[in-house]
Scaffold this motif. Structure first.
Motif: not given
Length: 134
Positions: A3-26
């Motif tokens: 877990i890398i932080g809370y934003h507006l009460g929602m948990v953001r995860t570095s693994g999911h964000r990295a996955g989204v960035e990888r998919v879009l980048g590829d």
């Protein structure tokens, strides 16, 4: 998953964000949320999380939203060189295309000032046209 932080009460995860960035980048072009979710299906990410991460990426400037006239908004990494898009009218995939017609100012009525433009080519991709796989 860290877990890398809370934003507006929602948990953001570095693994999911990295996955989204990888998919879009590829990707060969901008993807819609459903395509990102499908590409990450095995990670267990849900569509709500994908939408949240895409929205956060646009908000922080790491992603660009690409509105499409005939379908959902698509997303791609920010900072790519100027380019346009090709939409396959059969499979609905969208691809990046290089080049630009340029000198569009000459098409404007007198007194108008061009600030941005988007050229969308439409037709059939190589796979749908019967050629090599796209």
């Amino acid at each position: 998953m860290m877990i890398i932080g809370y934003h507006l009460g929602m948990v953001r995860t570095s693994g999911h964000r990295a996955g989204v960035e990888r998919v879009l980048g590829d990707a060969a072009g901008p993807l819609c949320a459903d395509e990102v979710c499908e590409a990450l299906r095995e990670t267990g990410i849900g569509i709500a999380t994908v939408y949240r991460l895409l929205k956060a990426g646009v908000a922080d400037g790491s992603l660009v939203a690409v509105p499409m006239p005939s379908g959902p908004v698509r997303y791609e990494p920010a900072g790519r060189p100027h380019h346009h898009h090709f939409e396959c009218l059969r499979c609905r995939r969208v691809y990046d295309v290089g080049g630009c017609p340029g000198h569009l100012e000459g098409m404007l009525p007198a007194g108008f000032a061009l600030e941005a433009h988007e050229v969308l080519l439409q037709g059939r991709c190589a796979a749908c046209a019967g050629g090599a796989a796209a």
